[in-house]
Design a protein around this motif. Structure first.
Motif, PDB file in Angstrom:
ATOM      1  N   ARG A   1       0.864  -1.184   0.000  1.00 44.89           N
ATOM      2  CA  ARG A   1       0.000   0.000   0.000  1.00 44.89           C
ATOM      3  C   ARG A   1       0.898   1.230   0.000  1.00 44.89           C
ATOM      4  NH1 ARG A   1      -3.055   4.217  -0.704  1.00 44.89           N
ATOM      5  NH2 ARG A   1      -5.088   4.272   0.321  1.00 44.89           N
ATOM      6  N   GLU A   2       0.759   2.035  -1.035  1.00 42.98           N
ATOM      7  CA  GLU A   2       1.554   3.265  -1.116  1.00 42.98           C
ATOM      8  C   GLU A   2       0.639   4.474  -1.023  1.00 42.98           C
ATOM      9  OE1 GLU A   2       4.837   1.346  -4.210  1.00 42.98           O
ATOM     10  OE2 GLU A   2       3.633   3.070  -4.827  1.00 42.98           O
ATOM     11  N   TYR A   3       1.134   5.510  -0.380  1.00 36.14           N
ATOM     12  CA  TYR A   3       0.434   6.794  -0.388  1.00 36.14           C
ATOM     13  C   TYR A   3       1.268   7.784  -1.204  1.00 36.14           C
ATOM     14  CZ  TYR A   3      -2.314   5.102   3.636  1.00 36.14           C
ATOM     15  OH  TYR A   3      -3.140   4.398   4.464  1.00 36.14           O
ATOM     16  N   GLY A   4       0.594   8.714  -1.859  1.00 36.63           N
ATOM     17  CA  GLY A   4       1.295   9.765  -2.580  1.00 36.63           C
ATOM     18  C   GLY A   4       1.985   9.256  -3.823  1.00 36.63           C
ATOM     19  N   ALA A   5       2.658  10.175  -4.529  1.00 34.61           N
ATOM     20  CA  ALA A   5       3.346   9.791  -5.767  1.00 34.61           C
ATOM     21  C   ALA A   5       4.600  10.640  -5.909  1.00 34.61           C
ATOM     22  CB  ALA A   5       2.417  10.021  -6.962  1.00 34.61           C
ATOM     23  N   GLY A   6       5.486  10.213  -6.788  1.00 37.08           N
ATOM     24  CA  GLY A   6       6.723  10.961  -7.050  1.00 37.08           C
ATOM     25  C   GLY A   6       7.558  11.081  -5.785  1.00 37.08           C
ATOM     26  N   ALA A   7       8.027  12.305  -5.506  1.00 26.60           N
ATOM     27  CA  ALA A   7       8.893  12.515  -4.338  1.00 26.60           C
ATOM     28  C   ALA A   7       8.134  12.291  -3.038  1.00 26.60           C
ATOM     29  CB  ALA A   7       9.459  13.928  -4.380  1.00 26.60           C
ATOM     30  N   ALA A   8       6.784  12.441  -3.090  1.00 28.34           N
ATOM     31  CA  ALA A   8       5.969  12.290  -1.882  1.00 28.34           C
ATOM     32  C   ALA A   8       5.541  10.831  -1.645  1.00 28.34           C
ATOM     33  CB  ALA A   8       4.735  13.173  -1.981  1.00 28.34           C
ATOM     34  N   ARG A   9       5.993   9.936  -2.512  1.00 24.82           N
ATOM     35  CA  ARG A   9       5.569   8.542  -2.412  1.00 24.82           C
ATOM     36  C   ARG A   9       6.055   7.923  -1.103  1.00 24.82           C
ATOM     37  NH1 ARG A   9       8.582   4.256  -4.393  1.00 24.82           N
ATOM     38  NH2 ARG A   9       7.457   2.286  -4.564  1.00 24.82           N
ATOM     39  N   HIS A  10       5.128   7.235  -0.417  1.00 23.54           N
ATOM     40  CA  HIS A  10       5.487   6.583   0.841  1.00 23.54           C
ATOM     41  C   HIS A  10       4.896   5.183   0.854  1.00 23.54           C
ATOM     42  CE1 HIS A  10       6.426   6.116   5.090  1.00 23.54           C
ATOM     43  NE2 HIS A  10       5.203   5.604   5.229  1.00 23.54           N
ATOM     44  N   VAL A  11       5.747   4.194   1.115  1.00 22.32           N
ATOM     45  CA  VAL A  11       5.272   2.805   1.168  1.00 22.32           C
ATOM     46  C   VAL A  11       4.816   2.515   2.595  1.00 22.32           C
ATOM     47  CG1 VAL A  11       5.860   0.398   0.790  1.00 22.32           C
ATOM     48  CG2 VAL A  11       6.882   2.165  -0.654  1.00 22.32           C
ATOM     49  N   ALA A  12       3.495   2.508   2.818  1.00 27.85           N
ATOM     50  CA  ALA A  12       2.961   2.288   4.169  1.00 27.85           C
ATOM     51  C   ALA A  12       2.951   0.806   4.513  1.00 27.85           C
ATOM     52  CB  ALA A  12       1.563   2.876   4.280  1.00 27.85           C
ATOM     53  N   LEU A  13       2.754  -0.061   3.507  1.00 35.18           N
ATOM     54  CA  LEU A  13       2.848  -1.516   3.699  1.00 35.18           C
ATOM     55  C   LEU A  13       3.644  -2.073   2.534  1.00 35.18           C
ATOM     56  CD1 LEU A  13      -0.841  -2.567   4.579  1.00 35.18           C
ATOM     57  CD2 LEU A  13       1.067  -2.270   6.181  1.00 35.18           C
ATOM     58  N   GLY A  14       4.703  -2.816   2.825  1.00 29.64           N
ATOM     59  CA  GLY A  14       5.553  -3.343   1.765  1.00 29.64           C
ATOM     60  C   GLY A  14       5.501  -4.857   1.713  1.00 29.64           C
ATOM     61  N   ASP A  15       4.712  -5.397   0.783  1.00 27.48           N
ATOM     62  CA  ASP A  15       4.654  -6.836   0.541  1.00 27.48           C
ATOM     63  C   ASP A  15       4.351  -7.607   1.824  1.00 27.48           C
ATOM     64  OD1 ASP A  15       4.762  -9.172  -0.885  1.00 27.48           O
ATOM     65  OD2 ASP A  15       6.953  -9.318  -0.860  1.00 27.48           O
ATOM     66  N   VAL A  16       3.234  -7.269   2.454  1.00 23.97           N
ATOM     67  CA  VAL A  16       2.855  -7.871   3.735  1.00 23.97           C
ATOM     68  C   VAL A  16       1.943  -9.078   3.508  1.00 23.97           C
ATOM     69  CG1 VAL A  16       1.398  -7.475   5.773  1.00 23.97           C
ATOM     70  CG2 VAL A  16       3.120  -5.796   5.120  1.00 23.97           C
ATOM     71  N   SER A  17       2.214 -10.170   4.227  1.00 23.99           N
ATOM     72  CA  SER A  17       1.348 -11.352   4.186  1.00 23.99           C
ATOM     73  C   SER A  17       1.041 -11.795   5.606  1.00 23.99           C
ATOM     74  CB  SER A  17       2.029 -12.512   3.450  1.00 23.99           C
ATOM     75  OG  SER A  17       2.305 -12.154   2.119  1.00 23.99           O
ATOM     76  N   LEU A  18      -0.224 -12.127   5.849  1.00 27.43           N
ATOM     77  CA  LEU A  18      -0.588 -12.721   7.133  1.00 27.43           C
ATOM     78  C   LEU A  18      -1.955 -13.356   7.013  1.00 27.43           C
ATOM     79  CD1 LEU A  18      -2.689 -10.983   9.410  1.00 27.43           C
ATOM     80  CD2 LEU A  18      -1.164  -9.289   8.517  1.00 27.43           C
ATOM     81  N   GLN A  19      -2.226 -14.263   7.931  1.00 22.47           N
ATOM     82  CA  GLN A  19      -3.531 -14.912   7.938  1.00 22.47           C
ATOM     83  C   GLN A  19      -4.065 -14.941   9.358  1.00 22.47           C
ATOM     84  OE1 GLN A  19      -3.925 -18.268   5.475  1.00 22.47           O
ATOM     85  NE2 GLN A  19      -5.656 -19.134   6.633  1.00 22.47           N
ATOM     86  N   ILE A  20      -5.331 -14.589   9.509  1.00 25.08           N
ATOM     87  CA  ILE A  20      -5.988 -14.648  10.813  1.00 25.08           C
ATOM     88  C   ILE A  20      -7.066 -15.719  10.711  1.00 25.08           C
ATOM     89  CG2 ILE A  20      -7.297 -13.368  12.561  1.00 25.08           C
ATOM     90  CD1 ILE A  20      -4.771 -11.855  12.129  1.00 25.08           C
TER      91      ILE A  20
END
Ligand SMILES: Nc1ncnc2c1ncn2[C@@H]1O[C@H](COP(=O)(O)OP(=O)(O)OP(=O)(O)O)[C@@H](O)[C@H]1O
Ligand SMILES: [Mg+2]
Length: 233
Positions: free
Chosen positions: A9-28
């Protein structure tokens, strides 16, 4: 029950781009009591919103109750959410011009309660959380802990399989917070409600049976919580 696979999950674009979740996996799985623990900005709320289908702007795969939500149109996703998931937030989100009973009946206006005696069911869940004596009270006349109990009753109204809670004790003192967590534990043990609690506080996460730690949008550990002898009861 909820499966998140390779979600970014990324927010923003270009220089403001921020990766809030990077390739996360889990199971509940059904019946679990899990905490998601991490510091401010680590991605906890983002992850909870992805798991609950409140956020759909991610890459990867998310399944709720066995259904891949990527393929669902908005109304179908809302129905799935209303039916399967109760949400709890730090700031209760109660309507103060309504009684506690009326607040708890609110989910019936969003479908799924056809043929249900709405007042009887709302009374039942308020009794379940210990507020049978406050049916006609205004939430403004309640303590913080009682307000959170009303919010929990409202979340229980549609008989969800899973409760997703974002800092549910964040507005409460520690003793009151612990009583709320005890209620989650009781609902988890007695009624097999699956509970996920997001927190930045160690004592909150210690109430869960499994602790997932997140840092900078990555899961850094995912382990069963073995209570210390002093905590075991
Ligand atoms: N709508 C948004 N637009 C841009 N960036 C965002 C947005 N929402 C969150 N972020 C960023 O994504 C990261 C993760 O945010 P998130 O709200 O998931 O953190 P959190 O762990 O819940 O933090 P907190 O404990 O403070 O609630 C943070 O760096 C945050 O600034
Ligand atoms: Mg947050």
């Amino acid at each position: 029950m909820i499966s998140v696979q390779g979600v970014t999950r990324e927010y923003g674009a270009g220089a403001a781009r921020h990766v809030a979740l990077g390739d996360v996996s889990l199971q509940i799985n059904r019946g679990e009591f899990v905490s998601i623990m991490g510091s401010s900005g680590s991605g906890k709320t983002t992850l909870l919103n992805v798991m609950g289908g409140l956020d759909t702007e991610w890459k990867g795969t998310v399944e709720i109750a066995g259904q891949s939500i990527r393929t669902l149109a908005d109304p179908a996703l809302s129905r799935l959410r209303n039916r399967s998931i109760g949400f709890i937030f730090q700031h209760f989100h109660l309507l103060e011009h309504m009684t506690c009973l009326e607040n708890v009946t609110l989910p019936s206006y969003f479908g799924g309660a056809a043929g249900v005696d709405v007042v009887a069911r709302a009374t039942g869940v308020l009794e379940r959380v210990g507020l049978g004596g406050k049916l006609q009270a205004s939430p403004s006349a309640l303590s913080g802990g009682q307000k959170q109990r009303v919010a929990i009753a409202r979340a229980l109204f549609n008989q969800p399989e899973i409760m997703l809670c974002d800092e549910p004790t964040g507005s409460l003192d520690r003793a009151t917070g612990l009583t709320i967590l005890e209620l989650f534990r009781e609902l988890n043990e007695a009624e097999e409600l699956t509970v996920v609690v997001v927190t930045h506080e160690e004592y909150v996460s210690r109430m869960a049976r499994r602790i997932i730690r997140i840092e900078d949008g990555q899961i850094v550990s995912d382990e069963p919580n073995i209570p210390t002898p002093a905590e075991a009861t």
